[in-house]
Design a protein around this motif. Structure first.
Motif, PDB file in Angstrom:
ATOM      1  N   THR A  20      -5.908  13.721   3.061  1.00 14.32           N
ATOM      2  CA  THR A  20      -5.997  13.313   4.470  1.00 14.32           C
ATOM      3  C   THR A  20      -4.775  13.741   5.279  1.00 14.32           C
ATOM      4  O   THR A  20      -4.667  13.380   6.456  1.00 14.32           O
ATOM      5  CB  THR A  20      -6.145  11.783   4.567  1.00 14.32           C
ATOM      6  N   ARG A  21      -3.868  14.489   4.655  1.00  8.74           N
ATOM      7  CA  ARG A  21      -2.645  14.949   5.317  1.00  8.74           C
ATOM      8  C   ARG A  21      -1.836  13.790   5.884  1.00  8.74           C
ATOM      9  O   ARG A  21      -1.330  13.836   7.006  1.00  8.74           O
ATOM     10  CB  ARG A  21      -2.973  15.954   6.419  1.00  8.74           C
ATOM     11  N   THR A  22      -1.733  12.737   5.084  1.00  7.67           N
ATOM     12  CA  THR A  22      -0.997  11.547   5.488  1.00  7.67           C
ATOM     13  C   THR A  22       0.473  11.689   5.112  1.00  7.67           C
ATOM     14  O   THR A  22       0.801  12.134   4.005  1.00  7.67           O
ATOM     15  CB  THR A  22      -1.589  10.296   4.821  1.00  7.67           C
ATOM     16  N   ILE A  23       1.356  11.327   6.035  1.00  2.13           N
ATOM     17  CA  ILE A  23       2.797  11.315   5.804  1.00  2.13           C
ATOM     18  C   ILE A  23       3.233   9.863   5.693  1.00  2.13           C
ATOM     19  O   ILE A  23       3.033   9.064   6.618  1.00  2.13           O
ATOM     20  CB  ILE A  23       3.566  12.013   6.945  1.00  2.13           C
ATOM     21  N   ILE A  24       3.830   9.508   4.561  1.00  2.00           N
ATOM     22  CA  ILE A  24       4.230   8.126   4.314  1.00  2.00           C
ATOM     23  C   ILE A  24       5.748   8.009   4.328  1.00  2.00           C
ATOM     24  O   ILE A  24       6.473   9.007   4.298  1.00  2.00           O
ATOM     25  CB  ILE A  24       3.673   7.619   2.970  1.00  2.00           C
ATOM     26  N   ASP A  25       6.233   6.791   4.367  1.00  2.00           N
ATOM     27  CA  ASP A  25       7.669   6.528   4.304  1.00  2.00           C
ATOM     28  C   ASP A  25       8.167   6.620   2.868  1.00  2.00           C
ATOM     29  O   ASP A  25       7.428   6.331   1.914  1.00  2.00           O
ATOM     30  CB  ASP A  25       7.987   5.136   4.862  1.00  2.00           C
ATOM     31  N   ASN A  26       9.412   6.990   2.741  1.00  2.00           N
ATOM     32  CA  ASN A  26      10.051   7.038   1.428  1.00  2.00           C
ATOM     33  C   ASN A  26      10.448   5.628   1.032  1.00  2.00           C
ATOM     34  O   ASN A  26      11.382   5.047   1.593  1.00  2.00           O
ATOM     35  CB  ASN A  26      11.282   7.953   1.477  1.00  2.00           C
ATOM     36  N   THR A  27       9.737   5.062   0.096  1.00  5.03           N
ATOM     37  CA  THR A  27       9.994   3.684  -0.312  1.00  5.03           C
ATOM     38  C   THR A  27      11.215   3.556  -1.213  1.00  5.03           C
ATOM     39  O   THR A  27      11.583   2.429  -1.577  1.00  5.03           O
ATOM     40  CB  THR A  27       8.762   3.119  -1.050  1.00  5.03           C
ATOM     41  N   ASP A  28      11.858   4.674  -1.545  1.00 10.63           N
ATOM     42  CA  ASP A  28      13.110   4.612  -2.310  1.00 10.63           C
ATOM     43  C   ASP A  28      14.323   4.475  -1.400  1.00 10.63           C
ATOM     44  O   ASP A  28      15.275   3.755  -1.723  1.00 10.63           O
ATOM     45  CB  ASP A  28      13.270   5.865  -3.171  1.00 10.63           C
ATOM     46  N   GLU A  34      13.309   8.228   5.165  1.00 14.67           N
ATOM     47  CA  GLU A  34      12.734   9.559   5.095  1.00 14.67           C
ATOM     48  C   GLU A  34      11.218   9.449   4.998  1.00 14.67           C
ATOM     49  O   GLU A  34      10.665   8.359   4.810  1.00 14.67           O
ATOM     50  CB  GLU A  34      13.282  10.330   3.887  1.00 14.67           C
ATOM     51  N   VAL A  35      10.550  10.592   5.134  1.00 17.67           N
ATOM     52  CA  VAL A  35       9.093  10.633   5.013  1.00 17.67           C
ATOM     53  C   VAL A  35       8.707  11.599   3.899  1.00 17.67           C
ATOM     54  O   VAL A  35       9.450  12.517   3.559  1.00 17.67           O
ATOM     55  CB  VAL A  35       8.434  11.059   6.342  1.00 17.67           C
ATOM     56  N   LEU A  36       7.525  11.351   3.346  1.00 21.91           N
ATOM     57  CA  LEU A  36       7.014  12.163   2.241  1.00 21.91           C
ATOM     58  C   LEU A  36       5.555  12.496   2.488  1.00 21.91           C
ATOM     59  O   LEU A  36       4.802  11.665   3.009  1.00 21.91           O
ATOM     60  CB  LEU A  36       7.145  11.408   0.912  1.00 21.91           C
ATOM     61  N   PRO A  37       5.118  13.697   2.105  1.00 23.30           N
ATOM     62  CA  PRO A  37       3.690  14.027   2.212  1.00 23.30           C
ATOM     63  C   PRO A  37       2.933  13.583   0.968  1.00 23.30           C
ATOM     64  O   PRO A  37       3.509  13.384  -0.108  1.00 23.30           O
ATOM     65  CB  PRO A  37       3.704  15.557   2.332  1.00 23.30           C
ATOM     66  N   ILE A  38       1.633  13.412   1.110  1.00 26.09           N
ATOM     67  CA  ILE A  38       0.755  13.086  -0.015  1.00 26.09           C
ATOM     68  C   ILE A  38       0.120  14.388  -0.495  1.00 26.09           C
ATOM     69  O   ILE A  38      -0.701  14.986   0.207  1.00 26.09           O
ATOM     70  CB  ILE A  38      -0.324  12.072   0.383  1.00 26.09           C
ATOM     71  N   ASN A  39       0.514  14.843  -1.683  1.00 27.57           N
ATOM     72  CA  ASN A  39       0.027  16.117  -2.214  1.00 27.57           C
ATOM     73  C   ASN A  39      -0.648  15.955  -3.569  1.00 27.57           C
ATOM     74  O   ASN A  39      -0.576  16.848  -4.422  1.00 27.57           O
ATOM     75  CB  ASN A  39       1.188  17.115  -2.349  1.00 27.57           C
ATOM     76  N   THR A  40      -1.281  14.847  -3.794  1.00 24.07           N
ATOM     77  CA  THR A  40      -1.951  14.639  -5.080  1.00 24.07           C
ATOM     78  C   THR A  40      -3.186  15.522  -5.195  1.00 24.07           C
ATOM     79  O   THR A  40      -3.773  15.938  -4.184  1.00 24.07           O
ATOM     80  CB  THR A  40      -2.356  13.165  -5.217  1.00 24.07           C
ATOM     81  N   ARG A  42       0.816  -1.212   0.000  1.00 28.69           N
ATOM     82  CA  ARG A  42       0.000   0.000   0.000  1.00 28.69           C
ATOM     83  C   ARG A  42       0.849   1.261   0.000  1.00 28.69           C
ATOM     84  O   ARG A  42       0.490   2.259  -0.639  1.00 28.69           O
ATOM     85  CB  ARG A  42      -0.939  -0.020   1.207  1.00 28.69           C
ATOM     86  N   GLN A  43       1.968   1.238   0.720  1.00 26.88           N
ATOM     87  CA  GLN A  43       2.836   2.403   0.727  1.00 26.88           C
ATOM     88  C   GLN A  43       3.411   2.685  -0.655  1.00 26.88           C
ATOM     89  O   GLN A  43       3.542   3.845  -1.056  1.00 26.88           O
ATOM     90  CB  GLN A  43       3.956   2.221   1.748  1.00 26.88           C
ATOM     91  N   CYS A  44       3.784   1.635  -1.362  1.00 24.54           N
ATOM     92  CA  CYS A  44       4.283   1.822  -2.731  1.00 24.54           C
ATOM     93  C   CYS A  44       3.173   2.316  -3.663  1.00 24.54           C
ATOM     94  O   CYS A  44       3.429   3.117  -4.574  1.00 24.54           O
ATOM     95  CB  CYS A  44       4.870   0.512  -3.250  1.00 24.54           C
ATOM     96  N   GLN A  45       1.954   1.853  -3.456  1.00 20.66           N
ATOM     97  CA  GLN A  45       0.855   2.262  -4.333  1.00 20.66           C
ATOM     98  C   GLN A  45       0.540   3.742  -4.205  1.00 20.66           C
ATOM     99  O   GLN A  45       0.251   4.403  -5.204  1.00 20.66           O
ATOM    100  CB  GLN A  45      -0.386   1.426  -4.018  1.00 20.66           C
ATOM    101  N   VAL A  46       0.552   4.282  -2.986  1.00 20.12           N
ATOM    102  CA  VAL A  46       0.175   5.691  -2.799  1.00 20.12           C
ATOM    103  C   VAL A  46       1.350   6.637  -2.974  1.00 20.12           C
ATOM    104  O   VAL A  46       1.144   7.858  -3.004  1.00 20.12           O
ATOM    105  CB  VAL A  46      -0.446   5.888  -1.404  1.00 20.12           C
ATOM    106  N   ASN A  47       2.567   6.122  -3.102  1.00 17.56           N
ATOM    107  CA  ASN A  47       3.747   6.970  -3.251  1.00 17.56           C
ATOM    108  C   ASN A  47       3.961   7.294  -4.727  1.00 17.56           C
ATOM    109  O   ASN A  47       4.656   6.571  -5.444  1.00 17.56           O
ATOM    110  CB  ASN A  47       4.970   6.274  -2.662  1.00 17.56           C
ATOM    111  N   TYR A  48       3.365   8.397  -5.173  1.00 16.14           N
ATOM    112  CA  TYR A  48       3.529   8.796  -6.572  1.00 16.14           C
ATOM    113  C   TYR A  48       4.908   9.393  -6.812  1.00 16.14           C
ATOM    114  O   TYR A  48       5.333   9.573  -7.967  1.00 16.14           O
ATOM    115  CB  TYR A  48       2.441   9.807  -6.966  1.00 16.14           C
TER     116      TYR A  48
END
Length: 419
Positions: A347-355, A359-365, A126-132
């Motif tokens: 939803t202002r979700t902060i996800i992990d950097n899957t690369d 690190e963490v990344l915001p969801i700004n889609t 799921r983390q990879c799916q939402v990490n654009y």
């Protein structure tokens, strides 16, 4: 002095009547109690005693002191008479109890693998799916294992098991909603063999309504699963219910203006759920039919042992469920990627950097809907962008298949030793 018993006493309990079935010879009332005649077919051991020999309809107990006849193919194996020394042989475990234990253990192992051991794969997937933002798509299990190791090293084991409690809550809400809707509506929960298009349509309608009810809780569970453990608060197990209700009524944690309303999420959520259920049901029926036909052909070719009977009773259904879930997940993986991105947006979700893994990344889609999300992914990430994190699916079902095979070997060994 003979004990006083009713004429209809049959050794198992007074039933107030007589047994005059011709399969059992002379009616019981024609033979008075205490006579010197043959005790007849109603001298039995009490039922449901482990290790005892419980008679079935049409079987007779041998007279006391008379050795039993050799067992034939038409009946159960006859008991050996007691030895002259008075030592009674200890009976082994009954076949029925062993089969029940085997079925429970096999089902429990499959359920544990599907919902617990596979959860880290669901988190990474799921983390990879939402990490654009991700440049690495993790299409193979090797890169997925590497990123899982990085998350575990930097954040601890909790990073791979987050949101597991909320997934069980979503399953419970789904089952409860389906049961309540079916109780207050004529929509059927199950489809009988005598099905028709109307019955199928009503059953699918029940499923769709269930997906709508569980949708806000699914969204809250998805956020718990992909939220980074670095900035994650120690939320309770019921936080999913609180967030789901807040999402449904528009209250709770403030969201950004890019948050899509639930009405715009109904169509992709119901579409994914309905297609997943339809594909799973079709694949399951086909696999079960093929396995049963193969089993019948094997039985005609050679005699069936108790071990093979147990395996034929429990494993075909598990294999069919495994194949159905695998096929539906693989076929609908692109649609699932789109669905998860729509649910997480705003939803202002902060996800992990899957690369990198630290690190963490915001969801700004800023997707406007399902069609816009599909077009944007195709243009900016390519067709393979729909399959980000697919290597986690390979690991998940490889692990599931391995557990099923190990369980099969274990119970085959146990049954061989008990025979």
């Amino acid at each position: 002095m003979h004990p006083r018993r009713p004429d209809g006493f049959d050794g198992l309990g007074y039933r107030g009547g007589v047994r005059d079935d011709p399969a059992f010879g002379v009616p019981f009332h024609a033979r008075p109690f205490g006579s010197g005649s043959d005790p007849g077919p109603w001298v039995t051991t009490p039922p449901d005693i482990p290790g005892s020999r419980n008679l079935h309809w049409g079987e007779k107990s041998p007279a006391y002191g008379v050795p039993s006849a050799p067992a034939t193919l038409e009946g159960p194996a006859a008991e050996e008479p007691f030895p002259a020394g008075g030592d009674v042989p200890r009976p082994g475990p009954s076949s029925e109890q062993l089969n029940r234990f085997a079925g429970f253990g096999i089902g429990l192992a499959s359920l544990f693998t599907e919902n617990v051991l596979a959860h880290p794969c669901i988190v990474i997937r799921r983390q990879c799916q939402v990490n654009y933002h991700g440049r690495h798509y993790h299409l193979t299990p090797f890169t997925v294992i590497n990123i899982m190791y990085s998350f575990n090293k930097t954040q601890g084991p909790r990073a791979l098991w987050k949101g597991m409690g909320s997934t069980f809550i979503v399953q419970g809400v789904t089952l409860g909603a389906e049961g309540i809707i079916s109780e207050f509506t004529p929509l059927p929960r199950e489809v009988s063999h005598k099905w028709n298009p109307k019955l199928i349509g009503e059953h699918l309608l029940l499923k769709c309504l269930t997906y709508v009810v569980a949708m806000p809780f699914y969204s809250a569970s998805l956020i718990e699963t992909v939220q980074s453990e670095i900035i994650r608060d120690n939320t309770g197990i019921l936080e999913c219910i609180k967030e789901g209700i807040g999402r449904a009524i528009g209250l709770g944690v403030p969201h950004s203006k890019r948050l899509l309303p639930l009405l715009s999420l109904i169509f992709p959520t119901v579409l994914h759920g309905a297609l997943h259920y339809i594909i799973s049901s079709i694949i399951q029926k086909i696999v079960l039919l093929l396995l049963k036909r193969k089993t019948c052909d094997g039985h005609l070719a050679e005699s069936t042992s108790p071990m093979q009977s147990m395996l034929d009773a429990y494993f075909p259904e598990l294999i069919a469920n495994f194949a159905a879930s695998l096929c539906s997940d693989v076929i609908l993986y692109p649609l699932e990627t789109v669905l998860h991105r729509l649910h997480v947006q705003g939803t202002r979700t902060i996800i992990d950097n899957t690369d990198l893994g630290y690190e963490v990344l915001p969801i700004n889609t800023q997707y406007e809907g399902m069609r816009d999300c599909i077009n944007t992914i195709k243009q900016e990430e390519g067709v393979l962008g729909f399959y980000k994190g697919f290597g986690a699916v390979i690991i998940q079902y490889t692990l599931h298949a391995a557990i099923l095979q190990i369980t099969k070997v274990i119970y085959s060994t146990l049954l061989q030793n008990s025979i």
